[in-house]
Design an enzyme around this catalytic site. Structure first.
Site, PDB file in Angstrom:
ATOM      1  N   GLN A  22       0.976  -1.764  -0.526  1.00  0.00           N
ATOM      2  CA  GLN A  22       0.079   0.340   0.204  1.00  0.00           C
ATOM      3  C   GLN A  22       0.966   1.286   0.159  1.00  0.00           C
ATOM      4  OE1 GLN A  22      -2.113  -1.212   3.326  1.00  0.00           O
ATOM      5  NE2 GLN A  22      -0.080  -1.957   5.009  1.00  0.00           N
ATOM      6  N   ASP A  34       0.718  -0.388  13.682  1.00  0.00           N
ATOM      7  CA  ASP A  34       1.452   0.756  14.844  1.00  0.00           C
ATOM      8  C   ASP A  34       1.957   0.507  16.111  1.00  0.00           C
ATOM      9  OD1 ASP A  34      -1.795   1.680  16.329  1.00  0.00           O
ATOM     10  OD2 ASP A  34      -2.259   0.964  13.706  1.00  0.00           O
ATOM     11  N   ASP A  47     -10.331  -0.871   6.202  1.00  0.00           N
ATOM     12  CA  ASP A  47     -11.472  -1.501   5.938  1.00  0.00           C
ATOM     13  C   ASP A  47     -11.690  -2.754   5.380  1.00  0.00           C
ATOM     14  OD1 ASP A  47     -12.114   1.447   7.027  1.00  0.00           O
ATOM     15  OD2 ASP A  47     -13.007   2.730   5.237  1.00  0.00           O
ATOM     16  N   ASP A  84       0.892 -12.662   6.903  1.00  0.00           N
ATOM     17  CA  ASP A  84      -0.749 -12.783   6.619  1.00  0.00           C
ATOM     18  C   ASP A  84      -1.728 -13.632   7.860  1.00  0.00           C
ATOM     19  OD1 ASP A  84      -3.287 -12.793   4.645  1.00  0.00           O
ATOM     20  OD2 ASP A  84      -3.166 -14.713   4.594  1.00  0.00           O
ATOM     21  N   GLY A  85      -2.857 -12.525   8.044  1.00  0.00           N
ATOM     22  CA  GLY A  85      -3.512 -13.198   9.174  1.00  0.00           C
ATOM     23  C   GLY A  85      -3.738 -14.515   9.051  1.00  0.00           C
ATOM     24  N   ASP A 137      -7.196  -6.256  14.576  1.00  0.00           N
ATOM     25  CA  ASP A 137      -7.024  -4.092  14.581  1.00  0.00           C
ATOM     26  C   ASP A 137      -6.969  -3.823  12.790  1.00  0.00           C
ATOM     27  OD1 ASP A 137      -6.218  -1.688  14.371  1.00  0.00           O
ATOM     28  OD2 ASP A 137      -4.334  -1.991  16.238  1.00  0.00           O
ATOM     29  N   SER A 138      -7.701  -3.926  12.138  1.00  0.00           N
ATOM     30  CA  SER A 138      -7.582  -3.735  10.740  1.00  0.00           C
ATOM     31  C   SER A 138      -8.617  -2.501  10.028  1.00  0.00           C
ATOM     32  CB  SER A 138      -8.148  -5.125  10.397  1.00  0.00           C
ATOM     33  OG  SER A 138      -9.536  -4.228  10.155  1.00  0.00           O
ATOM     34  N   GLU A 168       0.903  -8.526  11.045  1.00  0.00           N
ATOM     35  CA  GLU A 168       1.199  -7.411  10.545  1.00  0.00           C
ATOM     36  C   GLU A 168       1.349  -8.105   9.352  1.00  0.00           C
ATOM     37  OE1 GLU A 168      -0.447  -3.832  10.315  1.00  0.00           O
ATOM     38  OE2 GLU A 168       0.245  -4.737   8.746  1.00  0.00           O
ATOM     39  N   HIS A 225      -7.722   2.428  20.780  1.00  0.00           N
ATOM     40  CA  HIS A 225      -6.801   1.406  20.995  1.00  0.00           C
ATOM     41  C   HIS A 225      -7.563   1.790  22.527  1.00  0.00           C
ATOM     42  CE1 HIS A 225      -3.913   3.235  17.612  1.00  0.00           C
ATOM     43  NE2 HIS A 225      -4.565   2.469  17.675  1.00  0.00           N
TER      44      HIS A 225
HETATM   45  N1  AG3 Z   1      -7.845   0.660  11.866  1.00  0.00           N
HETATM   46  C1  AG3 Z   1      -9.308   1.199  11.591  1.00  0.00           C
HETATM   47  C2  AG3 Z   1      -9.183   2.028  10.533  1.00  0.00           C
HETATM   48  C3  AG3 Z   1      -9.995   2.422   9.562  1.00  0.00           C
HETATM   49  C4  AG3 Z   1     -10.075   3.724   9.533  1.00  0.00           C
HETATM   50  N2  AG3 Z   1     -11.240   3.921   8.311  1.00  0.00           N
HETATM   51  C5  AG3 Z   1     -10.614   4.776   7.413  1.00  0.00           C
HETATM   52  N3  AG3 Z   1     -10.097   6.182   7.465  1.00  0.00           N
HETATM   53  N4  AG3 Z   1     -12.098   4.917   6.752  1.00  0.00           N
HETATM   54  C6  AG3 Z   1      -6.958   1.442  12.338  1.00  0.00           C
HETATM   55  C7  AG3 Z   1      -6.004   1.062  13.121  1.00  0.00           C
HETATM   56  C8  AG3 Z   1      -5.232   1.709  13.677  1.00  0.00           C
HETATM   57  N5  AG3 Z   1      -4.341   0.550  14.712  1.00  0.00           N
END
Ligand code: AG3
Length: 277
Positions: A29, A84, A156, A135-136, A153-154, A104, A60
């Site tokens: 990404q 993170d 979208d 990969d999870g 903690d994914s 991760e 968090h």
């Molecule tokens: N994980 C959820 C982020 C989703 C945000 N979506 C968006 N901005 N459209 C965050 C990871 C943080 N540890």
């Protein structure tokens, strides 16, 4: 100086001023680190805001603590995504924890976080923590009946994260949990991502006996109203009298006793979405 916009839908977005922008292209990404006057440093993956220094604590804390509190004695915890390190940091606030695994997929997210977000990633090098760049999906297959709490903690449910919102995946999560195991997932915005939210809930409900949804208010995520779905086959997660005394021992800024006491209080329109799901 630039203005950055995350397009929440085709019609609305969040725009922030940034004094400085770093752009890193990983295997998976595009990673942006923005230095914003309003929210401090901001981490953006493929155009989607993941976390900011100013409001990261809300997400968090609310992702990690309810499940950690509801479990009688969480020792082994797995965080999927969350490179993170913010969720790992919160998990380690619980004294019973012996090991935390972070799975991760994108190593670059961990590297960038350690470099630019030290207050979020500070606990990734704790001796109880092990980081797996994997990969999870395949990670879970190798670890059956092992974890007490699994935290999703994914990002979208698009691209690499899409599979993490499917029934087949939640089945794997379930078989990697041991007795009294609890799973929790971030499940998007009921206001602007109703489809993602309702789908995630219905897929989780197909797999687990007890399922509950709760909300938190996160200024930098679509609409600000954010959902989490918690599930277990063993623990009656709706009974928030469980282990309530442990809430007061936590050093937190958002999650607290009064939030825990009414964790599952939902606005009527959210209840309606869940009923239809
Ligand atoms: N994980 C959820 C982020 C989703 C945000 N979506 C968006 N901005 N459209 C965050 C990871 C943080 N540890």
């Amino acid at each position: 100086m630039i203005w950055f916009t995350e397009y929440w839908t085709d019609n609305v977005g969040l725009t922030v001023k940034a004094d400085e922008v770093k752009k890193i292209r990983s295997k998976y990404q595009e990673i942006l680190v923005l230095d914003t006057p309003e929210f401090g440093k901001m981490l953006v993956l493929d155009g989607l805001v993941q976390t900011t220094e100013k409001d990261e604590f809300i997400y968090h804390e609310m992702l990690a603590h309810p499940a950690m509190i509801m479990h009688p004695e969480p020792e082994r915890v797995l965080v999927i995504g969350g490179g993170d390190g913010g969720t790992v940091r919160e998990v380690l606030k619980h004294k019973s924890v012996k090991e935390v695994h972070l799975c991760e997929i994108d190593e670059e997210v961990v590297i960038v976080s350690e470099k630019y977000f030290p207050s979020i990633s500070e606990k990734l090098r704790d001796p109880k923590v092990k980081v797996f760049i994997e990969d999870g999906n395949s990670f879970l297959e190798e670890r059956k009946d092992y974890y007490d709490v699994i935290i999703m903690d994914s990002s979208d449910p698009v691209g690499a994260s899409e599979v993490l919102f499917k029934k087949e995946f939640y089945e794997k999560v379930k078989s990697s949990l041991r007795k009294n195991g609890i799973m929790v997932a971030q499940t998007e915005s009921p206001v602007l991502q109703e489809k993602y939210f309702s789908k995630a809930f219905s897929e989780i409900r197909k797999v687990f006996k007890n399922v509950g949804v709760y909300l938190a208010f996160i200024p930098t995520y679509p609409s600000g109203m954010w959902s989490f779905t918690i599930a277990s086959d063993f623990v009656d997660i709706k009974d928030i009298s469980i282990n309530r005394e442990r809430v007061k021992e936590l050093k937190t800024k958002y999650f607290c006793d009064s939030i825990y006491a009414c964790l599952f209080a939902l606005p009527r329109f959210v209840q309606e979405i869940l009923k239809k799901s």
